[in-house]
Scaffold this motif. Sequence first.
Motif, mmCIF file in Angstrom:
data_model
loop_
_atom_site.group_PDB
_atom_site.id
_atom_site.type_symbol
_atom_site.label_atom_id
_atom_site.label_comp_id
_atom_site.label_asym_id
_atom_site.label_seq_id
_atom_site.Cartn_x
_atom_site.Cartn_y
_atom_site.Cartn_z
ATOM 1 N N ALA A 221 51.199 93.833 -28.310
ATOM 2 C CA ALA A 221 51.245 92.284 -28.004
ATOM 3 C C ALA A 221 51.524 91.401 -29.303
ATOM 4 O O ALA A 221 52.580 90.509 -29.423
ATOM 5 N N LEU A 222 51.130 91.784 -30.508
ATOM 6 C CA LEU A 222 51.071 90.816 -31.642
ATOM 7 C C LEU A 222 52.778 91.178 -32.201
ATOM 8 O O LEU A 222 53.095 90.085 -32.707
ATOM 9 N N GLN A 223 53.090 92.329 -32.306
ATOM 10 C CA GLN A 223 54.279 92.539 -32.872
ATOM 11 C C GLN A 223 55.676 92.674 -32.108
ATOM 12 O O GLN A 223 56.573 92.974 -32.499
ATOM 13 N N HIS A 224 55.614 92.723 -30.745
ATOM 14 C CA HIS A 224 56.760 92.831 -29.916
ATOM 15 C C HIS A 224 57.732 92.034 -30.167
ATOM 16 O O HIS A 224 59.055 92.273 -29.892
ATOM 17 N N HIS A 225 57.718 90.967 -31.020
ATOM 18 C CA HIS A 225 58.826 89.970 -31.046
ATOM 19 C C HIS A 225 59.253 89.771 -32.848
ATOM 20 O O HIS A 225 59.788 89.110 -33.132
ATOM 21 N N GLU A 226 58.418 90.780 -33.615
ATOM 22 C CA GLU A 226 59.026 90.968 -35.026
ATOM 23 C C GLU A 226 60.269 91.537 -34.751
ATOM 24 O O GLU A 226 60.529 92.231 -34.106
ATOM 25 N N ARG A 227 60.877 91.562 -36.197
ATOM 26 C CA ARG A 227 62.267 92.002 -36.191
ATOM 27 C C ARG A 227 62.239 92.608 -37.600
ATOM 28 O O ARG A 227 61.600 92.095 -38.615
ATOM 29 N N VAL A 228 62.911 93.825 -37.813
ATOM 30 C CA VAL A 228 62.867 94.580 -38.978
ATOM 31 C C VAL A 228 63.513 93.803 -40.232
ATOM 32 O O VAL A 228 63.139 94.243 -41.101
ATOM 33 N N ASP A 229 64.364 92.671 -39.954
ATOM 34 C CA ASP A 229 64.924 91.986 -40.914
ATOM 35 C C ASP A 229 63.859 90.846 -41.232
ATOM 36 O O ASP A 229 64.358 90.084 -42.077
ATOM 37 N N GLY A 230 62.866 90.539 -40.757
ATOM 38 C CA GLY A 230 61.809 89.520 -41.130
ATOM 39 C C GLY A 230 62.134 88.172 -40.213
ATOM 40 O O GLY A 230 61.506 87.380 -40.591
ATOM 41 N N VAL A 254 63.447 93.690 -25.277
ATOM 42 C CA VAL A 254 64.660 92.894 -25.414
ATOM 43 C C VAL A 254 66.012 93.583 -24.307
ATOM 44 O O VAL A 254 66.420 93.028 -23.548
ATOM 45 N N TYR A 255 65.846 94.975 -24.205
ATOM 46 C CA TYR A 255 66.830 95.505 -23.171
ATOM 47 C C TYR A 255 66.434 95.142 -21.949
ATOM 48 O O TYR A 255 67.229 94.869 -20.895
ATOM 49 N N LEU A 277 71.942 95.482 -28.426
ATOM 50 C CA LEU A 277 70.937 96.303 -29.280
ATOM 51 C C LEU A 277 71.581 97.041 -30.598
ATOM 52 O O LEU A 277 71.095 97.053 -31.445
ATOM 53 N N LEU A 278 72.959 97.656 -30.239
ATOM 54 C CA LEU A 278 73.599 98.460 -31.575
ATOM 55 C C LEU A 278 73.874 97.338 -32.470
ATOM 56 O O LEU A 278 73.871 97.710 -33.717
ATOM 57 N N GLY A 279 74.354 96.226 -32.121
ATOM 58 C CA GLY A 279 74.658 94.929 -32.861
ATOM 59 C C GLY A 279 73.517 94.789 -33.974
ATOM 60 O O GLY A 279 73.663 94.216 -34.857
ATOM 61 N N GLY A 280 72.356 94.991 -33.316
ATOM 62 C CA GLY A 280 71.173 94.529 -33.857
ATOM 63 C C GLY A 280 70.506 95.522 -34.970
ATOM 64 O O GLY A 280 69.454 95.490 -35.476
#
Length: 360
Positions: A221-230, A254-255, A277-280
């Motif tokens: 729940a805490l991290q599902h909107h985190e992104r690998v680029d910060g 997201v999908y 997704l692929l673009g991200g």
Amino acid sequence: MRLASLQTITPETRLAQPLFDEKGLVLLAKGVPLSDALIKRLLGLGITSVFIEDRRTEDVVVEDVISPQTRQEALQLVYTTLQSVMSAGKHPRHFQQDVSGRSIRRLFDTILQEMRGKPDALLNLSSIYTNDGFLYHHSVNVSLISLAIGMEYGLTEKQLLDLGVGTLLHDIGKLRLPQEILNKPGKLTNEEYELVKQHSMIGYEMLRQQDDISSLSAHVALQHHERVDGTGYPRGLSGEEMHIFGKITAVADVYEALTANRVYRSGHLPHHALELLLGGCGGHFDGKIVELFLKAVAIYPTGLTVKLNTGETGVIVRQNPNHPQRPVVRVLKDAQGRNATPFEINLLEHLTVLITSCES
């Protein structure tokens, strides 16, 4: 059977699969003929397409990785759990006894057993649900996508159980937000967006207080909107700072959200959502996780009615493993919209033929 838009079917067409409401109860049973009145009622509930019986596709079997009974049980459990939270007041300390983490884990024992029994099956997601049922069906679908990715990743049984519990409840914090903001048809104001972003932390705090829900599940729940680029929230984690559960759920969430029809917009075409997704990859999403997603999920689900760039209309009848954008299509109508003698075209072998739209 095939998935068809309610706008295109004729009255007395029969349902090929049951429809469930947000409580997991059968809204309409398999085999029910759809009268004009029923079609209007379903459209009013926000349902735009259904699986129907069709003699030209009677050999097409749309089989998901879990049984309809297990999906129904999952819907009932997530509905009961979220409703218990809503009725427990602003700061619930524990869920009610009948919706404990233990009962959710028992459900995922069954789900994992069924998924392992179909190791070569792709996850078929044809999301059919009412406007009121979005949160519940979304939660179940995100959980199934995440488990499929997790199995491809090689997570252990315990890790998969923790992931399943966390993904089923990943949006629980939204119950503490004004629903008119969550369902707002237009763009959110900066103030509204900042409020919505709080649901991740709220959900984490709610889940970590449950004695029988693990800390790892709460971190979904805490991290599902985190992104690998910060660039995500709530902590702006990046790269290896994110737990693998967060990376998996970010892709699944997201999908599923992109391809679902909402009261204020139609869902994206599957290949458009995939392109996002692929673009991200390497930015918003972990490229390895997106790669595993492609192995686990049918981008164009079997039974989906599609239109080709040739002008012809057909139905997805088979998948090509590792090539989710190039399934096998059975053509049913010619470019002028007339019924044609059915024939199949393998898009993996005819690379100039593309899917341009889907009935939804």
